[in-house]
Design an enzyme around this catalytic site. Structure first.
Site, PDB file in Angstrom:
ATOM      1  N   LYS A  13       0.833  -1.214   0.000  1.00  0.00           N
ATOM      2  CA  LYS A  13       0.000   0.000   0.000  1.00  0.00           C
ATOM      3  C   LYS A  13       0.861   1.256   0.000  1.00  0.00           C
ATOM      4  O   LYS A  13       0.598   2.198  -0.752  1.00  0.00           O
ATOM      5  CB  LYS A  13      -0.937   0.032   1.232  1.00  0.00           C
ATOM      6  CG  LYS A  13      -1.922  -1.116   1.304  1.00  0.00           C
ATOM      7  CD  LYS A  13      -2.893  -0.966   2.474  1.00  0.00           C
ATOM      8  CE  LYS A  13      -2.240  -0.940   3.837  1.00  0.00           C
ATOM      9  NZ  LYS A  13      -1.558  -2.190   4.227  1.00  0.00           N
ATOM     10  N   ARG A  88      -9.455   1.090   8.991  1.00  0.00           N
ATOM     11  CA  ARG A  88      -9.082  -0.290   9.304  1.00  0.00           C
ATOM     12  C   ARG A  88     -10.174  -1.013  10.084  1.00  0.00           C
ATOM     13  O   ARG A  88     -10.023  -2.189  10.388  1.00  0.00           O
ATOM     14  CB  ARG A  88      -7.823  -0.275  10.167  1.00  0.00           C
ATOM     15  CG  ARG A  88      -6.532  -0.638   9.414  1.00  0.00           C
ATOM     16  CD  ARG A  88      -5.433  -0.495  10.420  1.00  0.00           C
ATOM     17  NE  ARG A  88      -4.220  -1.183  10.182  1.00  0.00           N
ATOM     18  CZ  ARG A  88      -3.134  -0.639   9.638  1.00  0.00           C
ATOM     19  NH1 ARG A  88      -3.170   0.577   9.147  1.00  0.00           N
ATOM     20  NH2 ARG A  88      -2.028  -1.329   9.568  1.00  0.00           N
ATOM     21  N   ARG A 127      12.078  -6.357   4.969  1.00  0.00           N
ATOM     22  CA  ARG A 127      12.146  -5.013   4.387  1.00  0.00           C
ATOM     23  C   ARG A 127      12.866  -4.010   5.298  1.00  0.00           C
ATOM     24  O   ARG A 127      12.845  -4.130   6.517  1.00  0.00           O
ATOM     25  CB  ARG A 127      10.752  -4.499   4.012  1.00  0.00           C
ATOM     26  CG  ARG A 127       9.857  -4.183   5.173  1.00  0.00           C
ATOM     27  CD  ARG A 127       8.445  -3.832   4.693  1.00  0.00           C
ATOM     28  NE  ARG A 127       7.601  -3.471   5.823  1.00  0.00           N
ATOM     29  CZ  ARG A 127       6.317  -3.172   5.734  1.00  0.00           C
ATOM     30  NH1 ARG A 127       5.716  -3.163   4.566  1.00  0.00           N
ATOM     31  NH2 ARG A 127       5.634  -2.848   6.805  1.00  0.00           N
ATOM     32  N   ARG A 161      11.480  -1.020  10.686  1.00  0.00           N
ATOM     33  CA  ARG A 161      10.398  -0.714  11.614  1.00  0.00           C
ATOM     34  C   ARG A 161      10.431  -1.695  12.770  1.00  0.00           C
ATOM     35  O   ARG A 161      10.642  -2.887  12.564  1.00  0.00           O
ATOM     36  CB  ARG A 161       9.051  -0.822  10.895  1.00  0.00           C
ATOM     37  CG  ARG A 161       8.715   0.408  10.103  1.00  0.00           C
ATOM     38  CD  ARG A 161       7.491   0.233   9.271  1.00  0.00           C
ATOM     39  NE  ARG A 161       6.347  -0.323   9.962  1.00  0.00           N
ATOM     40  CZ  ARG A 161       5.134  -0.430   9.420  1.00  0.00           C
ATOM     41  NH1 ARG A 161       4.938   0.008   8.191  1.00  0.00           N
ATOM     42  NH2 ARG A 161       4.138  -0.946  10.089  1.00  0.00           N
ATOM     43  N   ARG A 172      -0.378  -8.533  13.406  1.00  0.00           N
ATOM     44  CA  ARG A 172      -0.945  -7.507  12.512  1.00  0.00           C
ATOM     45  C   ARG A 172      -1.836  -8.154  11.445  1.00  0.00           C
ATOM     46  O   ARG A 172      -2.886  -7.616  11.089  1.00  0.00           O
ATOM     47  CB  ARG A 172       0.188  -6.694  11.862  1.00  0.00           C
ATOM     48  CG  ARG A 172       0.837  -5.728  12.852  1.00  0.00           C
ATOM     49  CD  ARG A 172       2.235  -5.315  12.455  1.00  0.00           C
ATOM     50  NE  ARG A 172       2.286  -4.577  11.219  1.00  0.00           N
ATOM     51  CZ  ARG A 172       3.403  -4.397  10.505  1.00  0.00           C
ATOM     52  NH1 ARG A 172       4.544  -4.906  10.909  1.00  0.00           N
ATOM     53  NH2 ARG A 172       3.361  -3.701   9.397  1.00  0.00           N
TER      54      ARG A 172
HETATM   55  P1  AMP Z   1       0.915   0.506   9.136  1.00  0.00           P
HETATM   56  O1  AMP Z   1       2.103   1.370   8.910  1.00  0.00           O
HETATM   57  O2  AMP Z   1      -0.271   0.918   8.328  1.00  0.00           O
HETATM   58  O3  AMP Z   1       1.233  -0.971   8.989  1.00  0.00           O
HETATM   59  O4  AMP Z   1       0.485   0.715  10.663  1.00  0.00           O
HETATM   60  C1  AMP Z   1       1.351   0.402  11.731  1.00  0.00           C
HETATM   61  C2  AMP Z   1       0.563   0.294  13.027  1.00  0.00           C
HETATM   62  O5  AMP Z   1      -0.048   1.556  13.316  1.00  0.00           O
HETATM   63  C3  AMP Z   1      -0.576  -0.719  13.027  1.00  0.00           C
HETATM   64  O6  AMP Z   1      -0.140  -2.037  13.317  1.00  0.00           O
HETATM   65  C4  AMP Z   1      -1.471  -0.139  14.114  1.00  0.00           C
HETATM   66  O7  AMP Z   1      -0.969  -0.419  15.405  1.00  0.00           O
HETATM   67  C5  AMP Z   1      -1.350   1.368  13.889  1.00  0.00           C
HETATM   68  N1  AMP Z   1      -2.347   1.882  12.927  1.00  0.00           N
HETATM   69  C6  AMP Z   1      -2.106   2.460  11.724  1.00  0.00           C
HETATM   70  N2  AMP Z   1      -3.244   2.841  11.130  1.00  0.00           N
HETATM   71  C7  AMP Z   1      -4.246   2.481  11.968  1.00  0.00           C
HETATM   72  C8  AMP Z   1      -5.661   2.570  11.910  1.00  0.00           C
HETATM   73  N3  AMP Z   1      -6.281   3.117  10.848  1.00  0.00           N
HETATM   74  N4  AMP Z   1      -6.365   2.106  12.966  1.00  0.00           N
HETATM   75  C9  AMP Z   1      -5.768   1.567  14.039  1.00  0.00           C
HETATM   76  N5  AMP Z   1      -4.445   1.422  14.155  1.00  0.00           N
HETATM   77  C10 AMP Z   1      -3.671   1.875  13.130  1.00  0.00           C
END
Ligand code: AMP
Length: 219
Positions: A13, A88, A127, A161, A172
């Site tokens: 994404k 989400r 990554r 990360r 996740r």
């Molecule tokens: P991402 O970079 O999108 O994989 O997000 C990393 C982490 O941020 C996720 O595992 C969640 O803990 C938190 N997070 C990001 N976006 C959301 C969202 N829309 N709702 C809830 N938690 C989020």
């Protein structure tokens, strides 16, 4: 034009949102990036969400909705945005709907990047990014041309990360299937859901995405 990219962690994404931003001028809004910035700056919000993120769980809806509501008020969103990692949950999708309706805006396409879970674990745990310019690399699939030197800026500093370890990735993915998958049906009902094959090479995924955005393909 306002877009949502849907797909599990590792589906690409972020990579595709950046390409859409460069090609169509829509601003990438990544809630994950916003939260990581809060954590790095040790803000009150950052301190509150760090443990949740490290465990691979979702941050409470009210905090995320407030973050996005503030962000889409900014002038750079006027030409449109691509949401990456938001919504989400169904309550987040409903809150987004309300937010956009009051502004006279709508989502044009929700693009679901379809991938295999098992492949995602390998993609994510390998990554890393350049610490200076953010260019993305992978231990197996995409190494810098010269070992340990960023192709784009020449830096030798790289970061990973903290939530890209196998245990957190599995949590996740579990959160994605439990809480985020129902969103596809929510947008299907609205007639804006499109699906693309995220297991294809990056260039092919990009081509499919552009075809959707150009309105040539609906599936
Ligand atoms: P991402 O970079 O999108 O994989 O997000 C990393 C982490 O941020 C996720 O595992 C969640 O803990 C938190 N997070 C990001 N976006 C959301 C969202 N829309 N709702 C809830 N938690 C989020």
């Amino acid at each position: 034009m306002n877009l949502i990219l849907l797909g599990p962690p590792g589906a690409g994404k972020g990579t595709q949102a950046k390409l859409l931003q460069a090609k169509f001028g829509v601003i990438q809004l990544s809630t994950g990036d916003m939260l990581r910035a809060e954590v790095a700056a040790k803000t009150e919000l950052g301190n509150k969400v760090q443990a949740v993120m490290d465990a691979g769980n979702l941050v409470p809806d009210d905090l995320i909705v407030a973050l996005i509501a503030q962000r889409i008020e900014k002038p750079d969103c006027r030409n449109g945005f691509v949401l990456d990692g938001f919504p989400r949950t169904i309550p987040q999708a409903q809150a987004l709907d309300t937010m956009l309706t009051t502004k006279g805006l709508k989502i044009n396409h929700v693009i679901e990047i379809r991938v295999d879970d098992q492949a995602m674990v390998e993609r994510i745990t390998g990554r890393y990014t350049c610490a200076r310019c953010g260019a993305g690399y992978h231990n197996t699939f995409n190494q810098p041309k010269v070992a340990d030197v960023c192709d784009r800026c020449g830096s030798t500093e790289f970061t990973r990360r903290s939530d890209d370890n196998e245990e957190t990735v599995r949590a996740r993915l579990k959160a994605y299937h439990a809480q985020t998958t129902p969103i596809a049906a929510f947008y299907q009902q609205k007639g804006v859901l499109r699906g693309i094959d995220g297991m294809a090479a990056i260039g092919e995924v990009e081509r499919q995405l552009e075809a959707v955005v150009d309105g040539q393909r609906a599936c």
